[in-house]
Design a protein around this motif. Structure first.
Motif, PDB file in Angstrom:
ATOM      1  N   ILE A 170       0.813  -1.219   0.000  1.00 37.37           N
ATOM      2  CA  ILE A 170       0.000   0.000   0.000  1.00 37.37           C
ATOM      3  C   ILE A 170       0.846   1.268   0.000  1.00 37.37           C
ATOM      4  N   GLY A 171       1.883   1.303   0.848  1.00 36.31           N
ATOM      5  CA  GLY A 171       2.657   2.522   1.014  1.00 36.31           C
ATOM      6  C   GLY A 171       3.224   3.086  -0.279  1.00 36.31           C
ATOM      7  N   GLY A 172       3.688   2.239  -1.172  1.00 38.31           N
ATOM      8  CA  GLY A 172       4.308   2.711  -2.402  1.00 38.31           C
ATOM      9  C   GLY A 172       3.326   3.135  -3.470  1.00 38.31           C
ATOM     10  N   TYR A 173       2.027   2.815  -3.287  1.00 39.73           N
ATOM     11  CA  TYR A 173       1.040   3.087  -4.332  1.00 39.73           C
ATOM     12  C   TYR A 173      -0.141   3.919  -3.830  1.00 39.73           C
ATOM     13  N   ASP A 174      -0.058   4.417  -2.612  1.00 40.46           N
ATOM     14  CA  ASP A 174      -1.072   5.300  -2.058  1.00 40.46           C
ATOM     15  C   ASP A 174      -0.659   6.745  -2.362  1.00 40.46           C
ATOM     16  N   PRO A 175      -1.454   7.513  -3.103  1.00 44.01           N
ATOM     17  CA  PRO A 175      -1.027   8.875  -3.456  1.00 44.01           C
ATOM     18  C   PRO A 175      -0.870   9.802  -2.259  1.00 44.01           C
ATOM     19  N   VAL A 176      -1.706   9.655  -1.235  1.00 38.76           N
ATOM     20  CA  VAL A 176      -1.566  10.447  -0.010  1.00 38.76           C
ATOM     21  C   VAL A 176      -1.309   9.460   1.124  1.00 38.76           C
ATOM     22  N   ASN A 177      -0.067   9.078   1.282  1.00 35.31           N
ATOM     23  CA  ASN A 177       0.278   8.008   2.213  1.00 35.31           C
ATOM     24  C   ASN A 177       0.398   8.574   3.636  1.00 35.31           C
ATOM     25  N   THR A 312      -6.005  -7.167  -5.630  1.00 36.65           N
ATOM     26  CA  THR A 312      -5.554  -5.781  -5.738  1.00 36.65           C
ATOM     27  C   THR A 312      -4.666  -5.621  -6.958  1.00 36.65           C
ATOM     28  N   LEU A 313      -4.863  -4.522  -7.657  1.00 34.45           N
ATOM     29  CA  LEU A 313      -3.995  -4.154  -8.777  1.00 34.45           C
ATOM     30  C   LEU A 313      -3.583  -2.700  -8.578  1.00 34.45           C
ATOM     31  N   THR A 314      -2.282  -2.441  -8.520  1.00 35.38           N
ATOM     32  CA  THR A 314      -1.776  -1.084  -8.320  1.00 35.38           C
ATOM     33  C   THR A 314      -0.766  -0.736  -9.405  1.00 35.38           C
ATOM     34  N   ALA A 315      -0.677   0.566  -9.702  1.00 32.19           N
ATOM     35  CA  ALA A 315       0.258   1.017 -10.738  1.00 32.19           C
ATOM     36  C   ALA A 315       0.738   2.416 -10.397  1.00 32.19           C
ATOM     37  N   LYS A 316       1.974   2.736 -10.819  1.00 35.89           N
ATOM     38  CA  LYS A 316       2.514   4.085 -10.680  1.00 35.89           C
ATOM     39  C   LYS A 316       3.422   4.378 -11.867  1.00 35.89           C
ATOM     40  N   TRP A 317       3.519   5.679 -12.190  1.00 31.71           N
ATOM     41  CA  TRP A 317       4.288   6.094 -13.371  1.00 31.71           C
ATOM     42  C   TRP A 317       4.801   7.499 -13.127  1.00 31.71           C
ATOM     43  N   ALA A 318       6.057   7.736 -13.490  1.00 33.07           N
ATOM     44  CA  ALA A 318       6.667   9.054 -13.375  1.00 33.07           C
ATOM     45  C   ALA A 318       6.878   9.633 -14.769  1.00 33.07           C
ATOM     46  N   LYS A 326      -0.278   7.810  -9.485  1.00 28.78           N
ATOM     47  CA  LYS A 326      -0.537   6.523  -8.832  1.00 28.78           C
ATOM     48  C   LYS A 326      -2.018   6.184  -8.920  1.00 28.78           C
ATOM     49  N   ALA A 327      -2.316   4.890  -9.049  1.00 26.20           N
ATOM     50  CA  ALA A 327      -3.706   4.430  -9.134  1.00 26.20           C
ATOM     51  C   ALA A 327      -3.789   2.994  -8.633  1.00 26.20           C
ATOM     52  N   GLY A 375      -4.255   9.430  -7.941  1.00 22.14           N
ATOM     53  CA  GLY A 375      -3.696  10.662  -7.393  1.00 22.14           C
ATOM     54  C   GLY A 375      -2.282  10.890  -7.878  1.00 22.14           C
ATOM     55  N   ALA A 376      -1.623  11.863  -7.267  1.00 18.68           N
ATOM     56  CA  ALA A 376      -0.297  12.248  -7.726  1.00 18.68           C
ATOM     57  C   ALA A 376       0.544  12.782  -6.582  1.00 18.68           C
ATOM     58  N   ASN A 377       1.876  12.631  -6.723  1.00 21.69           N
ATOM     59  CA  ASN A 377       2.870  13.244  -5.844  1.00 21.69           C
ATOM     60  C   ASN A 377       3.753  14.146  -6.694  1.00 21.69           C
ATOM     61  N   TYR A 378       4.035  15.353  -6.186  1.00 20.43           N
ATOM     62  CA  TYR A 378       4.866  16.285  -6.941  1.00 20.43           C
ATOM     63  C   TYR A 378       5.867  16.952  -6.014  1.00 20.43           C
ATOM     64  N   ASP A 379       7.141  16.949  -6.431  1.00 18.00           N
ATOM     65  CA  ASP A 379       8.206  17.601  -5.666  1.00 18.00           C
ATOM     66  C   ASP A 379       8.398  19.021  -6.201  1.00 18.00           C
ATOM     67  N   PHE A 380       7.882  19.996  -5.477  1.00 14.53           N
ATOM     68  CA  PHE A 380       8.033  21.390  -5.897  1.00 14.53           C
ATOM     69  C   PHE A 380       9.495  21.835  -5.806  1.00 14.53           C
TER      70      PHE A 380
END
Length: 479
Positions: A170-177, A312-318, A326-327, A375-380
């Protein structure tokens, strides 16, 4: 003299080399802050000190139609103290172990479950106890206690109390962990394959390895019941692939006789006890029905027993260096238990938890929960990170098992819960960060709950709770 000095030097070098082959590390995390919540339970209302979480409950600890503001622990991550060790035994192999305990930062106690009914009474502040559930039920090392062998070629094999593969993922694929602001992180049902109590597996054998770059993982936890080895058995499998820019993971889980715990109000008269499917006489089961209502005592909980299946099916892409998308999707099937006559009456809570099971009930109709998120993670900047996520869970249940008051006339339990969560983090250093987070939750259909009834003196009116807003500011430090 020279020989003596040489001998001492050789012995010192040997001792240093031997010491380098084995190590024990003390580590931990402390997460503290303040939070506010609308339509809230009492913040920190249980002896476990757990901050109030999402949603309501069918018990008298359901939310009030008012706001609360108080201390927040574990807003982003659960506080903990742990010990991990490693011994190099050669040939690319190491013996490893982990002992990890949850910590309540509001009162300094050992982390325990936030079950409703934790010592509350039928009057006053007792009814405001928090309704959070947890797989941490008062064990000394409630977050993990396992040992095993790690090999550079063959992967890692561990045995003991461990996180499930789903909880690992879960931790690696949750957008707001963040524990208090994401349903995936807050509720153990997602790591438990449908029931929170099973987000950590006791006495489990877990294998994690890479084959041609693929993650190939498995978990098996035998039930250990005499006469029926299938009782309480858990099986999990996972296959996935990750690179520096993307990742995909697929997992499946099956648990026989999983338990879901809920609170019992002290002094409440409850109905008849659990009826065992296929066994109607008292002699056939410890959970035979009682002819008269029984009064529950303090610190007692109800246990509902299911057979759970989940996938469960999880995916992430940069798409760029600073952005991760992440979804995920999880299917949960909480079905009728297959071995209720064996599991009922057995302890599902560890010694020292402060709780006992008042009654066992077998699920009588399957319940389906479908959850998706994106969701998404962004490093400002290297120090400032932002997260945004949307989560939706749809619940479907038909038949006699649908017992919530909102479904009493229709015999069905259908509802939807949606979450919109956001978090901003500012890293003071690699080990310390500040964060601000908020989450809006909406409940429709059977997921909406009824607030606690007020008294003539406080003037609180009972009403339907169909939304909840949570916000908080905190600091997290790791060591």
């Amino acid at each position: 003299m020279k020989k003596s000095l040489l001998a001492i030097a050789a012995m010192t070098a040997f001792a240093g080399a031997a010491q380098a082959q084995s190590s024990v590390t003390v580590y931990g995390l402390l997460d503290v802050g303040i939070m506010g919540q609308s339509n809230s339970n009492m913040l920190n209302g249980s002896t476990g000190g757990t901050s109030a979480g999402y949603g309501g409950s069918g018990s008298t600890s359901a939310p009030r139609n008012g706001n609360s503001f108080g201390f927040m622990q574990g807003g982003e991550s659960a506080s903990r103290l742990g010990f991990k060790g490693m011994e190099d035994i050669g040939g690319g192999s190491k013996v490893i172990f982990t002992l990890e305990q949850g910590v309540n930062t509001d009162n300094g106690s050992q982390y325990a479950t936030g079950l409703a009914g934790n010592g509350k009474t039928t009057v006053g502040m007792g009814n405001m106890s928090n309704t959070g559930d947890s797989s941490n039920q008062g064990q000394l090392f409630n977050r993990g206690a396992f040992a095993g062998v790690q090999n550079d070629k063959w992967g890692t094999l561990t045995l003991g109390r461990q996180q499930t593969l789903m909880l690992d993922n879960i931790g690696g694929y949750d957008p707001v962990n963040a524990q208090q602001f994401s349903p995936l992180a807050f509720s153990g049902q997602f790591g438990g394959g449908g029931t929170t109590d099973n987000a950590r597996a006791n006495g489990a054998l877990k294998l994690k390895e890479k084959i041609m770059g693929f993650d190939v993982n498995a978990l098996y936890a035998p039930g250990g019941y005499a006469g029926n080895n299938g009782v309480g058995t858990r099986l999990e499998g996972q296959i996935g692939y990750e690179t520096a820019k993307w990742g995909v993971q697929a997992l499946t889980s099956y648990q026989e006789d999983a338990t879901a715990l809920s609170g019992v109000t002290y002094g409440s008269g409850l109905g008849v006890g659990a009826v065992v499917p296929g066994n109607t006489t008292a002699a056939s089961s410890t959970a035979a029905a009682s002819a008269t209502p029984t009064t529950a005592g303090t610190n007692q909980v109800n246990a509902t027993v299911y057979n759970t299946r989940s996938a469960t099916l999880t995916a992430k892409w940069a798409p760029m260096d600073k952005l991760w998308l992440k979804a995920g999707f999880q299917y949960q099937n909480l079905g009728v238990p297959s071995n209720f006559q064996y599991v009922s009456g057995q302890p599902v809570l560890p010694n020292g938890s402060g709780f006992s099971v008042f009654s066992y009930t077998a699920a009588t109709a399957p319940q389906i929960k479908n959850t998706f998120w994106l969701g998404a993670n962004y490093d400002f900047t290297p120090a400032i990170k932002g997260s945004l996520g949307y989560y939706q869970q749809n619940t479907l249940q038909n038949g006699a098992g649908a017992t919530q008051s909102t479904a009493a006339t229709t015999g069905s339990l259908n509802g939807r819960t949606t979450f919109i969560s956001a978090m901003a983090e500012y890293y003071l250093s690699k080990r310390t960060n500040l964060y601000a987070a908020a989450s809006q939750v909406n409940f429709t259909g059977s997921t909406a709950s009824v607030s606690q009834a007020g008294s003539t003196s406080n003037g609180i009116q009972q009403s339907t709770i169909n939304q909840q807003f949570t916000y908080g500011l905190g600091m997290r430090h790791t060591f």
